[in-house]
Design a protein around this motif. Sequence first.
Motif, PDB file in Angstrom:
ATOM      1  N   GLY A   7      -2.402   5.843  -1.049  1.00 31.38           N
ATOM      2  CA  GLY A   7      -3.108   4.706  -0.474  1.00 31.38           C
ATOM      3  C   GLY A   7      -3.453   3.641  -1.496  1.00 31.38           C
ATOM      4  O   GLY A   7      -4.207   2.714  -1.195  1.00 31.38           O
ATOM      5  N   THR A  55      -3.336   0.355  -3.604  1.00 28.57           N
ATOM      6  CA  THR A  55      -3.005  -0.986  -3.112  1.00 28.57           C
ATOM      7  C   THR A  55      -2.669  -1.924  -4.263  1.00 28.57           C
ATOM      8  O   THR A  55      -3.150  -1.748  -5.398  1.00 28.57           O
ATOM      9  CB  THR A  55      -4.172  -1.566  -2.308  1.00 28.57           C
ATOM     10  N   ILE A  98       0.855  -1.180   0.000  1.00 27.69           N
ATOM     11  CA  ILE A  98       0.000   0.000   0.000  1.00 27.69           C
ATOM     12  C   ILE A  98       0.890   1.228   0.000  1.00 27.69           C
ATOM     13  O   ILE A  98       1.844   1.329   0.781  1.00 27.69           O
ATOM     14  CB  ILE A  98      -0.976  -0.013   1.196  1.00 27.69           C
ATOM     15  N   SER A 103      -4.716  -2.387   4.261  1.00 27.32           N
ATOM     16  CA  SER A 103      -5.203  -1.052   4.580  1.00 27.32           C
ATOM     17  C   SER A 103      -4.224  -0.393   5.531  1.00 27.32           C
ATOM     18  O   SER A 103      -3.354  -1.056   6.092  1.00 27.32           O
ATOM     19  CB  SER A 103      -6.603  -1.120   5.209  1.00 27.32           C
ATOM     20  N   ARG A 104      -4.382   0.906   5.699  1.00 26.01           N
ATOM     21  CA  ARG A 104      -3.489   1.609   6.612  1.00 26.01           C
ATOM     22  C   ARG A 104      -4.259   2.658   7.393  1.00 26.01           C
ATOM     23  O   ARG A 104      -5.228   3.228   6.887  1.00 26.01           O
ATOM     24  CB  ARG A 104      -2.310   2.237   5.874  1.00 26.01           C
ATOM     25  N   ASP A 105      -3.792   2.898   8.605  1.00 22.59           N
ATOM     26  CA  ASP A 105      -4.325   3.956   9.455  1.00 22.59           C
ATOM     27  C   ASP A 105      -3.145   4.849   9.797  1.00 22.59           C
ATOM     28  O   ASP A 105      -2.350   4.534  10.695  1.00 22.59           O
ATOM     29  CB  ASP A 105      -4.959   3.347  10.710  1.00 22.59           C
ATOM     30  N   THR A 157      -6.883  -8.228   2.052  1.00 24.28           N
ATOM     31  CA  THR A 157      -7.095  -6.792   1.915  1.00 24.28           C
ATOM     32  C   THR A 157      -6.084  -6.047   2.774  1.00 24.28           C
ATOM     33  O   THR A 157      -5.977  -6.315   3.975  1.00 24.28           O
ATOM     34  CB  THR A 157      -8.516  -6.400   2.360  1.00 24.28           C
TER      35      THR A 157
END
Length: 123
Positions: A56, A58, A51, A71-73, A69
């Motif tokens: 963002g 992917t 990612i 994802s990032r925070d 899947t």
Amino acid sequence: EVQLQASGGGLVQAGGSLRLSCAASGFMFDAYAIGWFRQAPGKEREGVSCIRGDSGATYYEDAVKGRFTISRDNAKNTVYLQMSSLKPDDMAVYYCAARPYVCSRYGSNFGIWGQGTEVTVSS
């Protein structure tokens, strides 16, 4: 100190799910792409997903598309890899790695590595 810490591995039955986490510290997290790689016993390390830090965007290797899947925070400096429909072929030690901005499928392009978390899938 620049650091990545992977966690969340464990034992799961085939068809089950796990969520891996990669917590980062010591660098400008949102400017870095984070990749997940895995290495099974007796096999070479392979890319799994990545990612980008800026957009963002992917990317997934074919073997995991539709099942995993990423994802990032950025507020938590953490990247997640949600793994579903796990297969025995997914069993490996999973590593997260970081490089500035853009993703790469090649681990040699990543300069920061975490310690790995083991995923075991029982059939």
